[in-house]
Design an enzyme around this catalytic site. Structure first.
Site, PDB file in Angstrom:
ATOM      1  CB  CYS A 248      44.268  36.297  41.532  1.00 15.39           C
ATOM      2  SG  CYS A 248      45.825  35.623  41.769  1.00 15.39           S
TER       3      CYS A 248
ATOM      4  CG  HIS B  67      44.990  39.790  44.961  1.00 19.20           C
ATOM      5  ND1 HIS B  67      44.134  38.870  45.118  1.00 19.20           N
ATOM      6  CD2 HIS B  67      46.060  39.058  44.588  1.00 19.20           C
ATOM      7  CE1 HIS B  67      44.258  37.620  44.764  1.00 19.20           C
ATOM      8  NE2 HIS B  67      45.497  37.828  44.338  1.00 19.20           N
TER       9      HIS B  67
END
Length: 504
Positions: free
Chosen positions: A332, A436
Site C-alpha cells: 500500500c 493488504h
C-alpha cells in the site's frame, strides 16, 4: 437491548481483548452476539464483505462472534492523518477530514444519529451486544461531547464493566479515581470491575479485591492473568506486537520500516506464527543491522512518512540493500513510496494541493493521489509473468493510483476482475502491491519465506496454517476469561439489567 459496555481506566488496558473473549464465549454458548464500538480512532482497519471500512478491533470481534462484520458494528472510524487532523469514515465510507475541534463542533449531532441508527440495526439481529468504550470515560475536557463511553451506554441503556490494567501500576488509584470522576448516574451504571494483566500469585491480590469491593460497593468480577502471545490482532499502535529481535543465524531477520503514521500493521502479524522468523520494527538507521528482507507497510500519510524515512537516511540504505540483492516488499503506502514520483494534485494525502515528492526510485512507477478512496476485498492469483501458480486473497484500502512506466510488464498479481496489480521485479526480490493481508495467504507466505531460507542456507519449513491457529486462539482466549471471571455473574448483570431498571 441486552448488552454490556467494556470501559477502561485508560487506553490499552485490554478492553478490546476482553470484548473479543466475551464475544467468543457467548458464541460458544449459542447466543447471537455482536460487537460494537461507536467511535474508533485507528489506522488499523478492516474491510467488510461489502467493501466497507471499519476499525480492525470490531472486525476481529465479529470473527470471534462467528459472524460477518458490518458497518453497524463501528459506524464512526477516525483515521489520524497528522497530529492535528483525522479522516472521518462514516458507515464504512470516508467523508471529511476534521481537526479535533472541528470534529467536536461540526460532527457531534451527526455522530449521535449514526450511533442510534447502528444500535437499532444490531438490536434487530442479535441477542447480546458487547460494546467497547475508548480511553477513559472521565476525560473531563471532552465529556460534554463524547461519542464513545457513558453517553453511548446511556443511549443503549446497558450496564458497564470497568477494566483496569494492574501491570502498569497504580491500579487502585486508577479505579477509585475513575469512579470518583463519574456522575452519580454514570457510577450507578458500573456493575462490575475487572483487574486485567495480572502477573504472579493470584492469592496475593485477595485482600486487594476485598478492599475494592468494600470501598466501591461494586463486585470485582475477576482478576485476569496476563496473556502472552495471544496472537489476536490489535487495534492501534498501542497494541502493536513488539520486535522479537535478531535471534541468530538459524533465524530469518525481517526488518519492518515503521512510519510515524503506520496503518494496517496487521499485515505483519502472520510472521509471529513462524518459529524461525524474527521481526524487528525499525524507525532509524542505526537500528537496521543486516536483515534478510525489508517490508515497508501501509501508512495514512504516505508523503509525510516518506520524508521521514529520507530524513533518517533509510532511503539511501534501501538503495544499497537493493543493489546487493536484498529482498524488499512494499504494501500500500510502502508500494507508493518505492516508486519514482508521488503526485498530490488534490491534496488528498497531505492536505496541500499540487504537492509532488520523489519516491525511493526502486519501482518504475508514478502514484497519483485521488479524492475517492478504494476499499474492496480482492481475489486473484500471482501474475503468470511471475512463473508462480498461487491464489491470493486480501483487501485494498488506498487513495492513490499507481501506474507502472509505459511498457513495464513486471506485474505481481492478476485479479479475478481482470486487473493487473502491483510490481514483481528482480525475480521477486522487489515486490510492490496494494493488497493488504498478502502474507495472511499461508501458501504464499511459506513460499516467500522458503526463498529467504534457501538464500540464507537454513532449513525450509512446511506451511503454517494460521487461520486454523487463529480460531483456536479465540477459543483459548474465551476459556481463559471464563476461567478467571465470574461468568455467571456477568451474564446475570447483562440479562437482569432492564428488569432492574423497570422495577426501580
Amino acid at each position: 437491548m441486552k448488552g454490556v459496555m467494556i470501559q477502561g481506566t485508560a487506553s490499552d488496558v485490554g478492553k478490546s481483548l476482553i470484548a473479543t473473549a466475551i464475544c467468543r464465549a457467548f458464541a460458544n454458548e449459542g447466543i447471537r452476539v455482536a460487537p460494537f464500538k461507536s467511535q474508533n480512532m485507528s489506522n488499523n482497519s478492516y474491510v467488510t464483505i461489502d467493501g466497507k471500512e471499519i476499525g480492525r478491533a470490531q472486525g476481529i470481534q465479529a470473527e470471534a462472534a462467528k459472524i460477518n462484520a458490518t458497518v453497524w458494528m463501528n459506524p464512526i472510524l477516525l483515521k489520524p492523518r497528522s497530529d492535528q487532523q483525522s479522516e472521518v469514515v462514516l458507515f464504512g465510507r470516508a467523508t471529511e477530514t476534521f481537526s479535533g475541534r472541528g470534529y467536536r463542533d461540526l460532527f457531534y449531532e451527526k455522530g449521535l444519529k449514526a450511533i442510534q441508527t447502528a444500535l437499532h440495526h444490531l438490536n434487530q439481529e442479535y441477542d447480546v451486544i458487547v460494546m467497547e468504550g475508548a480511553g477513559s470515560p472521565v476525560e473531563i475536557n471532552l465529556k460534554d461531547k463524547e461519542l464513545v463511553n457513558m453517553k453511548v451506554a446511556h443511549l443503549a441503556d446497558i450496564p458497564v464493566v470497568l477494566v483496569a490494567d494492574i501491570d502498569r501500576g497504580g491500579v487502585f488509584a486508577s479505579i477509585i479515581g475513575t469512579l470518583e470522576l463519574l456522575t452519580e448516574e454514570e457510577r450507578a451504571r458500573v456493575r462490575g470491575i475487572v483487574i486485567n494483566k495480572f502477573r504472579g500469585d493470584l492469592s496475593l491480590f485477595e485482600d486487594g479485591v476485598q478492599w475494592l469491593e468494600d470501598r466501591t460497593g461494586i463486585p470485582v468480577l475477576g482478576v485476569i492473568p496476563h496473556i502472552d502471545n495471544h496472537m489476536i490482532d490489535g487495534e492501534d499502535s498501542l497494541s502493536m506486537p513488539a520486535s522479537t529481535g535478531n535471534r541468530g543465524k538459524n533465524f530469518l531477520d525481517i526488518a519492518v520500516l515503521k512510519p510515524p503514521y503506520i496503518s494496517n500493521y496487521s499485515d505483519i502479524e502472520p510472521f509471529y506464527y513462524e518459529d524461525d522468523v524474527s521481526i524487528r520494527w525499525i524507525s532509524h538507521l542505526d537500528e537496521i543491522g543486516q536483515p534478510d528482507a525489508v517490508i515497508l507497510p501501509g501508512t495514512k500519510s504516505t508523503i509525510r512518512d516518506l520524508r521521514f524515512f529520507k530524513k533518517v537516511g533509510l532511503n539511501d540504505w534501501l538503495h544499497t540493500f537493493e543493489s546487493r540483492g536484498g529482498h524488499i516488499v512494499g504494501i500500500c503506502g510502502g508500494y507508493q513510496m518505492l516508486g519514482q514520483l508521488l503526485l498530490d494534485h488534490e491534496g488528498s494525502d497531505t492536505g496541500v494541493a499540487g504537492l509532488e515528492e520523489k519516491g525511493l526510485g526502486l519501482i518504475p512507477a508514478t502514484t497519483t493521489f485521488l479524492r475517492e478512496k478504494v476499499t474492496v476485498r480482492a481475489e486473484g492469483a500471482l501474475h503468470p509473468r511471475t512463473g508462480i501458480q498461487q491464489k491470493i486473497t486480501g483487501y485494498e484500502i488506498h487513495l492513490g493510483e499507481t501506474k507502472l512506466d509505459k511498457g513495464e510488464k513486471n506485474r505481481f498479481l492478476l485479479l479475478n476482475n481482470g486487473d493487473e496489480e502491483g510490481y514483481y521485479g528482480n525475480d521477486g526480490k522487489i515486490i510492490g502491491t496494494y493488497l493488504h493481508h498478502l502474507f495472511h495467504n499461508d501458501e504464499w507466505r511459506n513460499r516467500w519465506l522458503n526463498g529467504l531460507r534457501q538464500a540464507k542456507g537454513i532449513p525450509l519449513k512446511e506451511t503454517v496454517h494460521i487461520s486454523k491457529l487463529k480460531d483456536q486462539k479465540y477459543d483459548e482466549l474465551a476459556a481463559h476469561l471464563v476461567a478467571h471471571l465470574d461468568w455467571e455473574k456477568l451474564k446475570e448483570i447483562i440479562f437482569s439489567w432492564r428488569t432492574e431498571n423497570e422495577m426501580a
